[in-house]
Design an enzyme around this catalytic site. Sequence first.
Site, PDB file in Angstrom:
ATOM      1  N   CYS A  89       2.001   6.025   7.017  1.00 13.79           N
ATOM      2  CA  CYS A  89       3.166   6.177   6.134  1.00 13.79           C
ATOM      3  C   CYS A  89       4.248   7.026   6.793  1.00 13.79           C
ATOM      4  CB  CYS A  89       2.724   6.805   4.814  1.00 13.79           C
ATOM      5  SG  CYS A  89       4.104   7.312   3.795  1.00 13.79           S
TER       6      CYS A  89
ATOM      7  N   LYS B 217      12.347   3.730   6.356  1.00 13.00           N
ATOM      8  CA  LYS B 217      13.468   4.080   5.469  1.00 13.00           C
ATOM      9  C   LYS B 217      14.608   4.722   6.256  1.00 13.00           C
ATOM     10  CE  LYS B 217      11.488   2.143   3.423  1.00 13.00           C
ATOM     11  NZ  LYS B 217      10.135   1.576   3.502  1.00 13.00           N
TER      12      LYS B 217
ATOM     13  N   GLU C 226      -7.955  14.565  11.701  1.00 12.23           N
ATOM     14  CA  GLU C 226      -6.941  13.518  11.939  1.00 12.23           C
ATOM     15  C   GLU C 226      -6.931  13.237  13.435  1.00 12.23           C
ATOM     16  OE1 GLU C 226      -4.828  11.278  10.459  1.00 12.23           O
ATOM     17  OE2 GLU C 226      -4.348  10.839  12.547  1.00 12.23           O
TER      18      GLU C 226
ATOM     19  N   ASP D 184      -5.778   3.151   1.595  1.00  9.07           N
ATOM     20  CA  ASP D 184      -5.864   1.774   2.091  1.00  9.07           C
ATOM     21  C   ASP D 184      -7.303   1.330   2.383  1.00  9.07           C
ATOM     22  OD1 ASP D 184      -3.128   1.822   1.970  1.00  9.07           O
ATOM     23  OD2 ASP D 184      -2.791   1.239   4.058  1.00  9.07           O
TER      24      ASP D 184
ATOM     25  N   GLY E 200      -0.146  -8.627   6.894  1.00  6.22           N
ATOM     26  CA  GLY E 200      -1.076  -7.872   6.071  1.00  6.22           C
ATOM     27  C   GLY E 200      -1.827  -6.847   6.898  1.00  6.22           C
TER      28      GLY E 200
ATOM     29  N   GLY F  92       6.079 -10.772   3.779  1.00  6.88           N
ATOM     30  CA  GLY F  92       5.682  -9.747   2.800  1.00  6.88           C
ATOM     31  C   GLY F  92       6.622  -8.559   2.912  1.00  6.88           C
TER      32      GLY F  92
ATOM     33  N   GLY G 211      -0.012  12.810   8.513  1.00  5.89           N
ATOM     34  CA  GLY G 211       0.944  11.950   7.804  1.00  5.89           C
ATOM     35  C   GLY G 211       0.568  10.478   7.867  1.00  5.89           C
ATOM     36  N   GLY G 212      -0.307  10.143   8.825  1.00  2.00           N
ATOM     37  CA  GLY G 212      -0.821   8.768   8.912  1.00  2.00           C
ATOM     38  C   GLY G 212       0.250   7.732   9.168  1.00  2.00           C
TER      39      GLY G 212
ATOM     40  N   HIS H 166      24.013   9.148 -18.409  1.00  2.86           N
ATOM     41  CA  HIS H 166      25.109   8.203 -18.227  1.00  2.86           C
ATOM     42  C   HIS H 166      26.156   8.817 -17.324  1.00  2.86           C
ATOM     43  CE1 HIS H 166      27.991   5.067 -19.140  1.00  2.86           C
ATOM     44  NE2 HIS H 166      28.904   6.015 -19.313  1.00  2.86           N
TER      45      HIS H 166
HETATM   46  P1  NAI Z   1       1.865  -8.310   2.934  1.00  2.40           P
HETATM   47  O1  NAI Z   1       0.509  -8.570   2.444  1.00  2.40           O
HETATM   48  O2  NAI Z   1       2.871  -7.638   2.082  1.00  2.40           O
HETATM   49  O3  NAI Z   1       2.551  -9.697   3.415  1.00  2.40           O
HETATM   50  C1  NAI Z   1       1.986 -10.526   4.375  1.00  2.40           C
HETATM   51  C2  NAI Z   1       2.608 -11.901   4.255  1.00  2.40           C
HETATM   52  O4  NAI Z   1       2.216 -12.651   5.378  1.00  2.40           O
HETATM   53  C3  NAI Z   1       2.143 -12.666   3.035  1.00  2.40           C
HETATM   54  O5  NAI Z   1       3.255 -13.181   2.366  1.00  2.40           O
HETATM   55  C4  NAI Z   1       1.276 -13.784   3.614  1.00  2.40           C
HETATM   56  O6  NAI Z   1       1.324 -14.965   2.867  1.00  2.40           O
HETATM   57  C5  NAI Z   1       1.894 -13.976   4.983  1.00  2.40           C
HETATM   58  N1  NAI Z   1       1.005 -14.536   5.990  1.00  2.40           N
HETATM   59  C6  NAI Z   1      -0.304 -14.253   6.190  1.00  2.40           C
HETATM   60  N2  NAI Z   1      -0.773 -14.926   7.267  1.00  2.40           N
HETATM   61  C7  NAI Z   1       0.269 -15.635   7.758  1.00  2.40           C
HETATM   62  C8  NAI Z   1       0.442 -16.512   8.861  1.00  2.40           C
HETATM   63  N3  NAI Z   1      -0.574 -16.773   9.709  1.00  2.40           N
HETATM   64  N4  NAI Z   1       1.650 -17.102   9.062  1.00  2.40           N
HETATM   65  C9  NAI Z   1       2.689 -16.817   8.230  1.00  2.40           C
HETATM   66  N5  NAI Z   1       2.585 -15.999   7.169  1.00  2.40           N
HETATM   67  C10 NAI Z   1       1.398 -15.397   6.950  1.00  2.40           C
HETATM   68  O7  NAI Z   1       1.652  -7.525   4.323  1.00  2.40           O
HETATM   69  P2  NAI Z   1       2.648  -6.670   5.197  1.00  2.40           P
HETATM   70  O8  NAI Z   1       4.057  -7.059   4.984  1.00  2.40           O
HETATM   71  O9  NAI Z   1       2.077  -6.744   6.567  1.00  2.40           O
HETATM   72  O10 NAI Z   1       2.489  -5.223   4.612  1.00  2.40           O
HETATM   73  C11 NAI Z   1       1.241  -4.567   4.724  1.00  2.40           C
HETATM   74  C12 NAI Z   1       1.034  -3.533   3.666  1.00  2.40           C
HETATM   75  O11 NAI Z   1       1.941  -2.470   3.794  1.00  2.40           O
HETATM   76  C13 NAI Z   1       1.157  -4.100   2.295  1.00  2.40           C
HETATM   77  O12 NAI Z   1       0.033  -3.719   1.563  1.00  2.40           O
HETATM   78  C14 NAI Z   1       2.391  -3.472   1.758  1.00  2.40           C
HETATM   79  O13 NAI Z   1       2.268  -3.257   0.374  1.00  2.40           O
HETATM   80  C15 NAI Z   1       2.489  -2.168   2.552  1.00  2.40           C
HETATM   81  N6  NAI Z   1       3.898  -1.809   2.709  1.00  2.40           N
HETATM   82  C16 NAI Z   1       4.595  -1.365   1.644  1.00  2.40           C
HETATM   83  C17 NAI Z   1       5.910  -1.084   1.751  1.00  2.40           C
HETATM   84  C18 NAI Z   1       6.652  -0.631   0.537  1.00  2.40           C
HETATM   85  O14 NAI Z   1       6.037  -0.258  -0.423  1.00  2.40           O
HETATM   86  N7  NAI Z   1       7.965  -0.663   0.541  1.00  2.40           N
HETATM   87  C19 NAI Z   1       6.645  -1.218   2.999  1.00  2.40           C
HETATM   88  C20 NAI Z   1       5.838  -1.746   4.039  1.00  2.40           C
HETATM   89  C21 NAI Z   1       4.512  -2.007   3.884  1.00  2.40           C
END
Ligand code: NAI
Length: 454
Positions: A39, A48, A31, A305, A265, A181, A36-37, A438
Amino acid sequence: MYDLIVLGGGPAGYLGAERAAHAGLSTLLFEKKSLGGVCLNEGCIPSKALLNSAKIYEHARDAKKYGVVVPEAKIDQKAVVARRGKVVKTLVSGVGSKMKAAGVTVVMESAVIKGRCDGGFEVEAAGQVYQAKKLLVCVGSSAVVPPIPGVRENLGEFVVTNREVLELPEIPENFVIIGGGVIGLEMAAYYCTAGSHVTVVEMLDHIAGPTDREISTILQKEYAKKGVDFQLGTKVVAVEPGKVVCEKDGKTIEFAADKVLLSIGRRANTQGVGLENIGVEMNRGVIVTDNQGRTNVEGVYAAGDCIGKVMLAHTAYRESEVAVNTMTGKRDTMRYNANPSVIYTHPEVASVGMTEEEAKAAGVEYEVKKLSMRYSGRFVAENEGEDGLCKILVNKAHRNILGVHMIGNSSSEAIWGAAAMIESGLRVADAKEIIFPHPTVSEIIREVIWEFKD
Ligand code: NAI
């Protein structure tokens, strides 16, 4: 020579290393930053911690609704950030202890695959060469940084990613979030509650990506009520000091910004790992694997990932378990049809299985039933003036459960039960026989299931 070298100590890497060691493999884990990376250090866990502070603040601010008198509620950002650090430190050291207990050798260095050797592979770290019969590559992902003028130049200070956003010493007055997102929404939730004026700029016509559209629309309305300004169908064209310049319907619009979060993303960290030295097949920057976690090179596995399937920590755990089972001769297969996902906003969103949009696209004939969360007594008792939805999709002919989608607090803790139903292929009649405790919010799932005919 080790039996296994694991590259990367995030959820896929540390869990894979632990499982491998328990299965009797001599295991070495590299590492380069912190166990823990993403996350544990700059993702799931610290976010959280922040969101929980926001939740407590909201409860204190609105305590009167519950008959409790709180003179003044306020967020002390420095204390919130300090607690986040404490939580991370505790859990990182917990991962270290787990590795020790399992007998995994941990080397805190950046490692590069150098090539093959007799009976395995060579990996170099800090000038030293290590050998192993097998490799498990779990190198994770990082935030996508787009070539938008002003973004790269201001990165780390004015423009922040998932890392810095969790430790801002002050609450920005105007906070612009690029990308609606999961990361964007969770951080919008925290900073809008903490007092920022938040603008979410999203390219698509909806937030929350693949989330069931009815649910994401409710979430958007909830946060619009709390003051978040959603700019959908909007493209960022430049980031300049103090503002974000966008294009919407052919017009240029600007939003004042003291901070900008980039959350559009993530991309796999597959550069500089040396995968090309042993001929590992890649596709658009991610490692190609089969459903057993095998790459095209015998003895080389990958999970998390960096394989670019579902970028979630809990998916990464399971992918690395499957890879380790496969390498130790135990039959196992990765399935993605019952993979839950949660957005830890307030209200929480929790989903598993097919959405209506996915069922339609796949031509699956389904029935859908839904109920307000207020059908749950526990929800009503604990969420004064709030509402939510639980929506279930069932295969019309086979009667098995295809998808469960919820918005409302505590749904994150209930969704695994729905995942278990989908994973075991339960039909409506089988699910009706399950006894739920319940009073719990989870009972809403049972209520909706009873809306269906067997
Ligand atoms: P995401 O893929 O969830 O969302 C990115 C959003 O940005 C999309 O809606 C996309 O349409 C938009 N987008 C892309 N380019 C853009 C631009 N130039 N201008 C405006 N909007 C644009 O990616 P996010 O939120 O960065 O999360 C990354 C990863 O982390 C995901 O795979 C997510 O599942 C994971 N993650 C999961 C969490 C959870 O399970 N609670 C919490 C945080 C992250």
